[in-house]
Write a protein that holds these residues in place. Structure first.
Motif, PDB file in Angstrom:
ATOM      1  N   MET A 230       8.377 -14.451  19.890  1.00  0.00           N
ATOM      2  CA  MET A 230       8.595 -15.313  18.771  1.00  0.00           C
ATOM      3  C   MET A 230       7.458 -15.371  17.911  1.00  0.00           C
ATOM      4  O   MET A 230       7.085 -16.160  16.839  1.00  0.00           O
ATOM      5  CB  MET A 230       8.839 -16.517  19.135  1.00  0.00           C
ATOM      6  N   ALA A 242      14.915 -13.231  13.317  1.00  0.00           N
ATOM      7  CA  ALA A 242      14.735 -14.156  12.438  1.00  0.00           C
ATOM      8  C   ALA A 242      14.597 -15.630  13.258  1.00  0.00           C
ATOM      9  O   ALA A 242      14.913 -16.457  13.079  1.00  0.00           O
ATOM     10  CB  ALA A 242      15.999 -14.417  11.580  1.00  0.00           C
ATOM     11  N   PHE A 246      20.459 -19.003  16.449  1.00  0.00           N
ATOM     12  CA  PHE A 246      21.494 -20.034  16.624  1.00  0.00           C
ATOM     13  C   PHE A 246      20.834 -21.257  16.941  1.00  0.00           C
ATOM     14  O   PHE A 246      19.610 -21.441  17.440  1.00  0.00           O
ATOM     15  CB  PHE A 246      22.452 -19.671  17.722  1.00  0.00           C
ATOM     16  N   LYS A 247      21.221 -22.689  16.428  1.00  0.00           N
ATOM     17  CA  LYS A 247      20.664 -23.965  16.781  1.00  0.00           C
ATOM     18  C   LYS A 247      21.028 -24.114  18.254  1.00  0.00           C
ATOM     19  O   LYS A 247      22.187 -23.759  18.804  1.00  0.00           O
ATOM     20  CB  LYS A 247      21.195 -24.719  15.800  1.00  0.00           C
ATOM     21  N   PRO A 276      20.813 -26.745  32.032  1.00  0.00           N
ATOM     22  CA  PRO A 276      19.852 -27.271  31.564  1.00  0.00           C
ATOM     23  C   PRO A 276      20.097 -27.950  30.145  1.00  0.00           C
ATOM     24  O   PRO A 276      21.201 -27.860  29.548  1.00  0.00           O
ATOM     25  CB  PRO A 276      19.003 -25.837  30.905  1.00  0.00           C
ATOM     26  N   PRO A 288      20.239 -25.584  25.698  1.00  0.00           N
ATOM     27  CA  PRO A 288      19.766 -24.532  25.066  1.00  0.00           C
ATOM     28  C   PRO A 288      20.694 -23.365  24.948  1.00  0.00           C
ATOM     29  O   PRO A 288      21.504 -22.844  25.695  1.00  0.00           O
ATOM     30  CB  PRO A 288      18.741 -23.899  26.100  1.00  0.00           C
ATOM     31  N   ALA A 314      16.867 -14.365  24.581  1.00  0.00           N
ATOM     32  CA  ALA A 314      18.451 -14.185  24.279  1.00  0.00           C
ATOM     33  C   ALA A 314      18.827 -15.033  23.174  1.00  0.00           C
ATOM     34  O   ALA A 314      19.787 -14.618  22.614  1.00  0.00           O
ATOM     35  CB  ALA A 314      19.318 -14.696  25.570  1.00  0.00           C
TER      36      ALA A 314
HETATM   37  N1  EPU Z   1      16.611 -19.869  28.319  1.00  0.00           N
HETATM   38  C1  EPU Z   1      17.608 -18.668  28.474  1.00  0.00           C
HETATM   39  N2  EPU Z   1      17.448 -17.493  28.400  1.00  0.00           N
HETATM   40  C2  EPU Z   1      16.558 -17.077  27.519  1.00  0.00           C
HETATM   41  C3  EPU Z   1      15.477 -18.132  26.969  1.00  0.00           C
HETATM   42  C4  EPU Z   1      15.715 -19.413  27.485  1.00  0.00           C
HETATM   43  O1  EPU Z   1      18.313 -19.190  29.295  1.00  0.00           O
HETATM   44  O2  EPU Z   1      16.166 -15.864  27.293  1.00  0.00           O
HETATM   45  C5  EPU Z   1      17.053 -21.309  28.371  1.00  0.00           C
HETATM   46  C6  EPU Z   1      16.375 -21.667  29.732  1.00  0.00           C
HETATM   47  O3  EPU Z   1      17.047 -22.562  30.083  1.00  0.00           O
HETATM   48  C7  EPU Z   1      14.969 -22.313  28.826  1.00  0.00           C
HETATM   49  C8  EPU Z   1      15.732 -22.756  27.382  1.00  0.00           C
HETATM   50  O4  EPU Z   1      16.868 -21.939  27.164  1.00  0.00           O
HETATM   51  O5  EPU Z   1      14.602 -23.300  29.509  1.00  0.00           O
HETATM   52  C9  EPU Z   1      14.748 -23.329  26.479  1.00  0.00           C
HETATM   53  O6  EPU Z   1      14.035 -21.999  26.129  1.00  0.00           O
HETATM   54  P1  EPU Z   1      12.861 -22.219  25.059  1.00  0.00           P
HETATM   55  O7  EPU Z   1      11.906 -22.882  25.644  1.00  0.00           O
HETATM   56  O8  EPU Z   1      12.425 -20.611  24.807  1.00  0.00           O
HETATM   57  O9  EPU Z   1      13.244 -22.644  23.882  1.00  0.00           O
HETATM   58  P2  EPU Z   1      14.684 -22.834  22.951  1.00  0.00           P
HETATM   59  O10 EPU Z   1      15.642 -23.829  22.998  1.00  0.00           O
HETATM   60  O11 EPU Z   1      15.189 -21.427  23.124  1.00  0.00           O
HETATM   61  C10 EPU Z   1      13.655 -23.987  20.711  1.00  0.00           C
HETATM   62  C11 EPU Z   1      13.584 -23.518  19.518  1.00  0.00           C
HETATM   63  C12 EPU Z   1      12.555 -22.636  19.066  1.00  0.00           C
HETATM   64  C13 EPU Z   1      11.013 -23.195  19.464  1.00  0.00           C
HETATM   65  C14 EPU Z   1      11.275 -23.638  20.957  1.00  0.00           C
HETATM   66  C15 EPU Z   1      10.084 -24.187  21.580  1.00  0.00           C
HETATM   67  C16 EPU Z   1      15.718 -23.843  18.424  1.00  0.00           C
HETATM   68  C17 EPU Z   1      16.960 -23.152  18.007  1.00  0.00           C
HETATM   69  N3  EPU Z   1      14.743 -23.268  18.731  1.00  0.00           N
HETATM   70  O12 EPU Z   1      13.937 -22.823  21.260  1.00  0.00           O
HETATM   71  O13 EPU Z   1      12.307 -22.273  17.550  1.00  0.00           O
HETATM   72  O14 EPU Z   1       9.947 -22.217  19.243  1.00  0.00           O
HETATM   73  O15 EPU Z   1      12.344 -24.107  21.324  1.00  0.00           O
HETATM   74  O16 EPU Z   1      10.143 -25.440  21.187  1.00  0.00           O
HETATM   75  O17 EPU Z   1      15.644 -25.133  18.428  1.00  0.00           O
HETATM   76  C18 EPU Z   1      13.325 -21.124  15.886  1.00  0.00           C
HETATM   77  O18 EPU Z   1      13.827 -22.173  15.558  1.00  0.00           O
HETATM   78  O19 EPU Z   1      13.142 -20.009  15.371  1.00  0.00           O
HETATM   79  C19 EPU Z   1      12.486 -21.084  17.108  1.00  0.00           C
HETATM   80  C20 EPU Z   1      11.825 -20.189  17.561  1.00  0.00           C
END
Ligand code: EPU
Length: 356
Positions: A230, A242, A246-247, A276, A288, A314
């Protein structure tokens, strides 16, 4: 400063985006000051050209046919500090400043408030639009006001934090007043020697024993983000994206229970395991999206033509090799349909679609 604008024709937009996709802009102007923004705005108005405002190109998908109007890139630079003798410093940054360079600058000045937002690609001007957030911090926590050109009245105004109506990944700029305001500068209140924010589990794990410095937070966030591809890195194909495509959906606790039940029936979680989620308030939770995607069969690295999911996260759709916008959309649709079929949730994309 000069208000003279250089109007270019048929400019390729792909290199100006992090996805490296998209056709040409019929007209293109890079504005380095407010006068040039006004000139470009008038030029578009006079000629009835559609106007698209481009920042750092990190959250957009441009169509293969490009944009049949004027693309105006806001390249206004400058960082100004006010109240330098007090605990709280007001920092104003031009919309065209590179966001991460701005974060680094503030950390070097020992200013707390945006340290967890290290490594996010794009320009300052984009941050209020989608209320950029990561690792437990959102720009809405520090933004005082946003200076904009109001396309409706032609006036320059300052919108206060409250007027921006910030929420998760939204503000008036991408909802009720979409395409009305052109962000020119953003004012943040930051704290001298403030304690860094350590709200996110990944960060808490890293700093269980001591209070880190702002620099240490930055380094850790950059390391975590890099592991997930990222952080933009030319040598890492997974970062040709990008960011999150998705949100993370926010659903009521009732809907959450239904989704959790489905996950249990599909044997994706154990009998007493929780799906989760992050609490939003007493009534809603955030799920997530990456989890929903992976558990709908889209494993990390899943490909469809030249588009594919990052092998490290993902939630990021990447341009594997000369992907077209149509291929990216194809994968987006496939994911939305399958996730909806499996869990009854229709994922909302985070990037803006231009020229479709
Ligand atoms: N997870 C999966 N598979 C993956 C990655 C994550 O299943 O490949 C699940 C896991 O359960 C994990 C959870 O998703 O614990 C959360 O993953 P992560 O901590 O990577 O955060 P995210 O929710 O995927 C959000 C923001 C990111 C931001 C991170 C850290 C959104 C849409 N995205 O991602 O923002 O950096 O939290 O706070 O809210 C962005 O908006 O472009 C972005 C990178």
């Amino acid at each position: 400063m000069s208000n003279k604008i250089n109007i270019q024709e048929n400019v390729s937009l792909a290199p100006l985006t992090t996805l490296k996709i998209g056709g040409n802009a019929r007209f293109f102007v890079r504005a380095e000051n407010e006068e040039q923004v006004i000139e470009a705005f008038k030029f578009a108005k006079r000629n009835s050209f559609e106007l698209f405002i481009l920042g750092g190109g990190s959250n957009i998908l441009i169509s293969d046919k490009g944009f049949d109007g004027l693309v105006l890139q806001i390249a206004i630079k400058g960082i100004f500090l006010e109240n330098e003798s007090s605990e709280k410093i007001t920092v104003t940054a031009g919309a065209g400043e590179d966001w991460d360079k701005f974060v680094e600058f503030c950390i070097e000045k020992n200013l707390q408030g945006i340290e967890c937002l290290s490594g996010i690609p794009g320009f300052v001007g984009g941050t209020p639009v989608q209320n950029v957030g990561a690792y437990g911090q959102e720009v809405s926590e520090t933004i005082v006001s946003v200076r904009c050109l109001d396309r409706k009245t032609g006036e320059i105004i300052e919108l206060s934090n409250t007027e921006c109506k910030f929420a998760y990944r939204t503000s008036i700029f991408n909802t009720t007043d979409k395409e009305r305001f052109i962000v020119l500068a953003v004012k943040y209140d930051l704290y001298v020697d403030g304690n860094p924010k350590i709200a996110y589990p990944d960060l808490q794990k890293s700093f269980a024993e001591k209070i880190p410095t702002l620099k240490e937070i930055r380094e850790t966030v950059l390391a975590i983000r890099s592991e997930k591809s990222m952080v933009i890195n030319e040598n890492d194909l997974n970062s040709r994206s990008a960011g999150s495509f998705f949100k993370n959906p926010i659903v009521s606790t009732k809907v959450f229970q239904t989704v959790e039940e489905k996950a249990r029936t599909l044997k994706l979680i154990e009998e007493n395991e929780k799906l989760p989620n992050y609490p939003v308030d007493g009534e809603n939770v955030k799920i997530p999206a990456a989890w929903l995607i992976e558990n709908s069969g889209f494993y990390k690295g899943y490909t469809r033509g030249n588009a594919g999911l990052s092998t490290n996260h993902a939630l990021a759709i990447t341009n594997r090799q000369n992907a077209t916008a149509a291929e990216i959309l194809g994968l987006k649709n496939e994911i939305q349909n399958k996730v909806n079929q499996n869990f009854g949730i229709f994922l909302t994309p985070e990037p803006i679609f231009v020229g479709f």
